[in-house]
Design a protein around this motif. Structure first.
Motif, short mmCIF file in Angstrom:
data_model
loop_
_atom_site.label_atom_id
_atom_site.label_comp_id
_atom_site.label_asym_id
_atom_site.label_seq_id
_atom_site.Cartn_x
_atom_site.Cartn_y
_atom_site.Cartn_z
N ILE A 105 0.84 -1.20 0.00
CA ILE A 105 0.00 0.00 0.00
C ILE A 105 0.87 1.25 0.00
N ALA A 106 1.94 1.25 0.79
CA ALA A 106 2.86 2.41 0.81
C ALA A 106 3.46 2.63 -0.57
N TRP A 107 3.88 1.57 -1.22
CA TRP A 107 4.50 1.67 -2.55
C TRP A 107 3.52 2.25 -3.57
N HIS A 108 2.33 1.67 -3.63
CA HIS A 108 1.35 2.13 -4.63
C HIS A 108 0.82 3.53 -4.32
N SER A 109 0.65 3.83 -3.05
CA SER A 109 0.16 5.18 -2.71
C SER A 109 1.23 6.24 -2.96
N SER A 110 2.50 5.84 -2.93
CA SER A 110 3.55 6.80 -3.28
C SER A 110 3.46 7.18 -4.76
N HIS A 111 3.03 6.23 -5.59
CA HIS A 111 2.81 6.56 -7.01
C HIS A 111 1.64 7.53 -7.17
N LEU A 112 0.60 7.32 -6.39
CA LEU A 112 -0.54 8.23 -6.43
C LEU A 112 -0.11 9.63 -5.99
N ASP A 115 1.92 11.22 -8.78
CA ASP A 115 1.06 11.69 -9.88
C ASP A 115 0.38 13.01 -9.53
N ALA A 116 -0.09 13.11 -8.30
CA ALA A 116 -0.74 14.35 -7.86
C ALA A 116 0.26 15.50 -7.80
N TRP A 117 1.48 15.21 -7.36
CA TRP A 117 2.52 16.24 -7.28
C TRP A 117 2.95 16.70 -8.67
N SER A 118 3.32 15.75 -9.51
CA SER A 118 3.85 16.11 -10.83
C SER A 118 2.76 16.61 -11.78
N GLY A 119 1.53 16.16 -11.57
CA GLY A 119 0.42 16.60 -12.42
C GLY A 119 -0.28 17.85 -11.92
N TRP A 127 -12.25 25.63 -2.68
CA TRP A 127 -10.99 25.79 -1.99
C TRP A 127 -9.82 25.36 -2.87
N GLY A 128 -10.00 24.28 -3.64
CA GLY A 128 -9.00 23.82 -4.60
C GLY A 128 -7.67 23.40 -3.99
N VAL A 129 -7.71 22.54 -3.00
CA VAL A 129 -6.51 22.09 -2.31
C VAL A 129 -5.61 21.30 -3.28
N PRO A 130 -4.31 21.56 -3.27
CA PRO A 130 -3.40 20.70 -4.04
C PRO A 130 -3.46 19.28 -3.46
N LEU A 131 -3.82 18.31 -4.27
CA LEU A 131 -4.10 16.97 -3.76
C LEU A 131 -2.85 16.20 -3.31
N TRP A 132 -1.67 16.70 -3.64
CA TRP A 132 -0.49 16.01 -3.15
C TRP A 132 -0.40 16.09 -1.63
N LEU A 133 -1.00 17.13 -1.04
CA LEU A 133 -0.95 17.26 0.42
C LEU A 133 -1.73 16.14 1.12
N PRO A 134 -3.01 15.92 0.82
CA PRO A 134 -3.68 14.81 1.50
C PRO A 134 -3.18 13.44 1.05
#
Length: 175
Positions: A105-112, A115-119, A127-134
């Motif tokens: 789960i840690a490995w696959h969620s790091s990919h998520l 993706d949120a960070w780079s995308g 509010w439009g929160v940057p999703l890499w934070l959550p």
């Protein structure tokens, strides 16, 4: 090894403190939202989303602390009746499987998260929160949980703790 175990215990304790703080902040924000919405009749834009993300973070970050205290839900009927080597084997299999699942789960969620960070993903709210934070709390929480599982396994393998934390005095005696 003692230093590793102390560091993991300290990290897990810190995680518990942070999780409790996040829950306290969430309670304050919910109270603020109620006052804003129902007393002052004002709009609440960010509060609901903030509380959802904080509770997610508190859950993920708090996992290693709960594991350290053996607070996760479990059924201990079989470990209580098993003794000696079978109990040790059951513990190693259960903890090992839990470690593998958390690592996956840690490995696959790091990919998520990546993706949120780079995308440059943002939530679809006002509010439009940057999703890499959550999303960051997923690999962080499960990664820290893996460390706690490794520490738990080392404690049992080195004889510092009993499997499942069951001492001789806790066992059910057959009459």
């Amino acid at each position: 090894m003692d230093a590793f175990l102390r560091v993991v215990r300290g990290l897990s304790l810190l995680c518990g403190i942070l999780a409790a703080g996040m829950i306290a902040v969430s309670i304050f924000v919910v109270c603020h939202m109620v006052v804003m919405r129902y007393v002052l009749n004002a709009s609440t834009i960010w509060q609901t989303e903030f509380v959802v993300y904080m509770m997610l973070a508190a859950t993920m970050i708090g996992m290693p602390y709960v594991q350290m205290l053996r607070g996760h839900v479990n059924v201990d009927l079989l470990p209580i009746y098993l003794r000696g080597v079978p109990r040790q084997v059951l513990y190693l299999v259960a903890q090992g499987a839990s470690l593998v699942i958390c690592a996956i789960i840690a490995w696959h969620s790091s990919h998520l998260w990546w993706d949120a960070w780079s995308g440059d993903w943002h939530s679809d709210t006002v509010w439009g929160v940057p999703l890499w934070l959550p999303y960051a709390v997923l690999p962080l929480g499960f990664g820290l949980m893996c460390l706690q599982f490794v520490a738990d396994l080392l404690m049992v393998l080195t004889g510092r703790e009993k499997p499942f934390g069951i001492n001789e005095a806790d066992e059910i005696r057959k009459v």
